[in-house]
Design an enzyme around this catalytic site. Structure first.
Site, short mmCIF file in Angstrom:
data_model
loop_
_atom_site.label_atom_id
_atom_site.label_comp_id
_atom_site.label_asym_id
_atom_site.label_seq_id
_atom_site.Cartn_x
_atom_site.Cartn_y
_atom_site.Cartn_z
N LYS A 1 0.61 -1.38 -0.05
CA LYS A 1 -0.34 0.26 0.27
C LYS A 1 1.08 0.77 0.35
O LYS A 1 0.87 2.23 -0.84
CB LYS A 1 -1.11 0.22 1.16
CG LYS A 1 -1.52 -1.10 1.04
CD LYS A 1 -2.89 -0.71 2.52
CE LYS A 1 -2.11 -1.06 3.91
NZ LYS A 1 -1.44 -2.06 4.34
N ARG B 1 -9.37 1.03 8.69
CA ARG B 1 -9.76 0.29 8.77
C ARG B 1 -10.23 -0.85 9.57
O ARG B 1 -9.74 -2.06 9.55
CB ARG B 1 -8.19 0.00 9.43
CG ARG B 1 -6.98 -0.39 9.08
CD ARG B 1 -5.97 -0.10 9.78
NE ARG B 1 -4.43 -1.02 9.72
CZ ARG B 1 -3.77 -0.81 9.12
NH1 ARG B 1 -3.78 0.38 8.51
NH2 ARG B 1 -2.31 -1.95 9.26
N ARG C 1 11.58 -6.05 5.08
CA ARG C 1 11.22 -4.26 4.99
C ARG C 1 12.30 -4.10 6.03
O ARG C 1 12.59 -3.83 7.09
CB ARG C 1 10.36 -3.92 5.06
CG ARG C 1 10.05 -2.61 5.85
CD ARG C 1 8.32 -0.99 5.90
NE ARG C 1 7.67 -2.41 6.54
CZ ARG C 1 6.39 -2.44 6.18
NH1 ARG C 1 5.85 -2.01 5.32
NH2 ARG C 1 5.85 -3.44 6.63
N ARG D 1 10.90 -1.83 11.72
CA ARG D 1 9.76 -1.59 12.64
C ARG D 1 9.99 -1.81 13.61
O ARG D 1 10.19 -3.63 13.40
CB ARG D 1 8.65 -1.70 11.47
CG ARG D 1 8.15 -0.31 11.00
CD ARG D 1 7.88 0.35 9.94
NE ARG D 1 5.98 -0.56 10.16
CZ ARG D 1 4.87 -0.75 9.49
NH1 ARG D 1 5.01 0.12 8.25
NH2 ARG D 1 4.32 -1.86 9.79
N ARG E 1 -0.67 -8.85 13.06
CA ARG E 1 -1.37 -7.86 11.99
C ARG E 1 -2.03 -8.65 10.89
O ARG E 1 -3.32 -8.14 11.16
CB ARG E 1 -0.01 -7.32 11.48
CG ARG E 1 0.46 -6.32 12.55
CD ARG E 1 1.66 -5.36 12.18
NE ARG E 1 1.86 -4.56 10.87
CZ ARG E 1 2.77 -4.47 10.27
NH1 ARG E 1 4.10 -5.13 10.71
NH2 ARG E 1 2.68 -4.27 8.81
P1 AP5 Z 1 4.70 -1.41 2.07
O1 AP5 Z 1 4.93 -1.05 1.05
O2 AP5 Z 1 5.42 -0.74 2.50
O3 AP5 Z 1 3.48 -2.12 2.71
P2 AP5 Z 1 2.55 -1.84 2.94
O4 AP5 Z 1 1.20 -2.51 2.77
O5 AP5 Z 1 1.96 -0.20 2.83
O6 AP5 Z 1 2.65 -2.33 4.95
P3 AP5 Z 1 2.55 -1.90 5.98
O7 AP5 Z 1 3.15 -2.80 6.88
O8 AP5 Z 1 2.81 -0.02 5.96
O9 AP5 Z 1 0.80 -1.93 6.40
P4 AP5 Z 1 0.39 -1.71 7.34
O10 AP5 Z 1 -1.01 -1.61 6.95
O11 AP5 Z 1 0.53 -2.97 8.69
O12 AP5 Z 1 1.00 -0.65 8.31
P5 AP5 Z 1 0.57 0.88 9.07
O13 AP5 Z 1 1.81 0.94 8.34
O14 AP5 Z 1 -0.26 1.23 8.37
O15 AP5 Z 1 6.13 -2.97 1.37
C1 AP5 Z 1 5.98 -3.50 2.58
C2 AP5 Z 1 7.71 -4.20 2.36
O16 AP5 Z 1 7.56 -4.90 0.33
C3 AP5 Z 1 8.19 -2.74 1.64
O17 AP5 Z 1 9.23 -3.29 1.97
C4 AP5 Z 1 8.71 -2.77 0.69
O18 AP5 Z 1 9.95 -2.20 -0.18
C5 AP5 Z 1 8.50 -4.51 -0.45
N1 AP5 Z 1 7.53 -4.20 -1.62
C6 AP5 Z 1 6.49 -3.33 -1.93
N2 AP5 Z 1 6.19 -3.90 -3.21
C7 AP5 Z 1 6.94 -4.74 -3.75
C8 AP5 Z 1 5.94 -5.83 -4.28
N3 AP5 Z 1 5.75 -5.15 -5.60
N4 AP5 Z 1 7.60 -6.57 -5.02
C9 AP5 Z 1 8.50 -6.77 -3.70
N5 AP5 Z 1 8.60 -6.37 -2.41
C10 AP5 Z 1 7.45 -5.21 -2.04
O19 AP5 Z 1 0.70 1.28 10.28
C11 AP5 Z 1 1.03 0.53 10.88
C12 AP5 Z 1 0.47 -0.01 12.66
O20 AP5 Z 1 -0.64 1.09 12.66
C13 AP5 Z 1 -0.91 -0.70 12.71
O21 AP5 Z 1 -0.79 -2.56 13.31
C14 AP5 Z 1 -1.62 0.17 14.02
O22 AP5 Z 1 -1.44 -0.43 15.51
C15 AP5 Z 1 -1.69 1.49 13.68
N6 AP5 Z 1 -2.36 2.12 12.23
C16 AP5 Z 1 -2.30 2.65 11.39
N7 AP5 Z 1 -3.22 2.73 10.89
C17 AP5 Z 1 -4.25 2.90 11.53
C18 AP5 Z 1 -5.82 2.91 11.92
N8 AP5 Z 1 -6.43 3.30 10.45
N9 AP5 Z 1 -6.61 2.31 12.53
C19 AP5 Z 1 -6.17 1.64 13.93
N10 AP5 Z 1 -4.57 1.30 13.97
C20 AP5 Z 1 -3.69 2.23 12.56
MG MG Z 2 2.05 0.79 5.08
#
Ligand code: AP5
Ligand code: MG
Ligand code: ZN
Length: 216
Positions: free
Chosen positions: A17, A92, A131, A164, A175
């Protein structure tokens, strides 16, 4: 004036994402709004919000809906979102999705497309555990799939790369379970509203981006 582009990415942790939202943001010149990035910044700065969120995030669970909804409302009300925006990691839960609808109705800026990135669980675990993130500018890398030119250094700003806290395997699995339970229902929620497009996210970054643009 060009037409506004109002998008949202859905998908499990590590689906790509953030990577795709950043590319979409650059392509359409619209802000990338990542609640995860905003919360990590609050944790880094140890604001009141950051102190509340830290332990929850380390467990891989969700920060309370009203907290996240409040920061998103504030962000979407800013003038730079008038040409559009791309949401990443929000909404979410169904509660958040309903809140978002209310916010966007108040602003007369309805959501136009929800992109659902589909990636199998075993690939997710590989992506998340490999990552690395820049401490300075937040850019994302992957040890194998997208390594920096110089180990542990950001290509963009030279900052130090770190893992992270929630990217250890046990937390990634937690997660994923939280996603299945609380976020996956949004797929049907947005499908029922005619906004959803599935995008196969299990391919190289540029290939996925081509699919994303086609789905928009
Ligand atoms: P990346 O692009 O970072 O993936 P992502 O979907 O953004 O993954 P996240 O781990 O950031 O998602 P998340 O939803 O768990 O975390 P968030 O920060 O939102 O890609 C992942 C890896 O793969 C990278 O190393 C990248 O280089 C690689 N990659 C990408 N595309 C690729 C491809 N095509 N091929 C190969 N490699 C690839 O949330 C974190 C925490 O915050 C949550 O757990 C929660 O506690 C809190 N939080 C955030 N938002 C909310 C909300 N709305 N409500 C409540 N709590 C929330
Ligand atoms: Mg992300
Ligand atoms: Zn950097």
């Amino acid at each position: 004036m060009e037409k506004a582009v109002r998008l949202c990415f859905l998908g499990p942790p590590g689906a790509g994402k953030g990577t795709q939202a950043e590319m979409v943001s650059a392509h359409f010149h619209i802000p990338h709004i990542s609640t995860g990035d905003m919360l990590r910044e609050a944790v880094r700065e140890q604001t009141e919000l950051g102190k509340r969120a830290q332990a929850i995030m380390e467990r891989g669970e969700l920060v309370p809906d009203d907290v996240v909804t409040g920061i998103v409302r504030e962000r979407l009300e800013r003038a730079d979102c008038r040409p559009g925006f791309v949401l990443d990691g929000f909404p979410r839960t169904v509660v958040q999705a309903n809140a978002l609808q209310g916010i966007l109705e108040d602003l007369h800026q309805p959501l136009e497309r929800v992109l659902n990135l589909i990636v199998p669980d075993d690939i997710i675990v590989l992506r998340s555990t490999g990552r690395r993130v820049c401490r300075q500018c937040g850019a994302n890398y992957h040890l194998v799939f997208n390594p920096p030119a110089v180990p542990d250094r950001c290509d963009l700003c030279g900052g130090e790369l770190y893992q992270r806290d929630d990217d250890r395997e046990a937390t990634v699995r937690r997660r994923l379970a939280v996603y299945a339970e609380q976020t996956a229902p949004l797929v049907d929620y947005y499908r029922a509203r005619g906004l959803l497009r599935d995008v196969d996210g299990n391919a190289a970054v540029d290939t996925v981006f081509t699919r994303v643009l086609a789905a928009i």
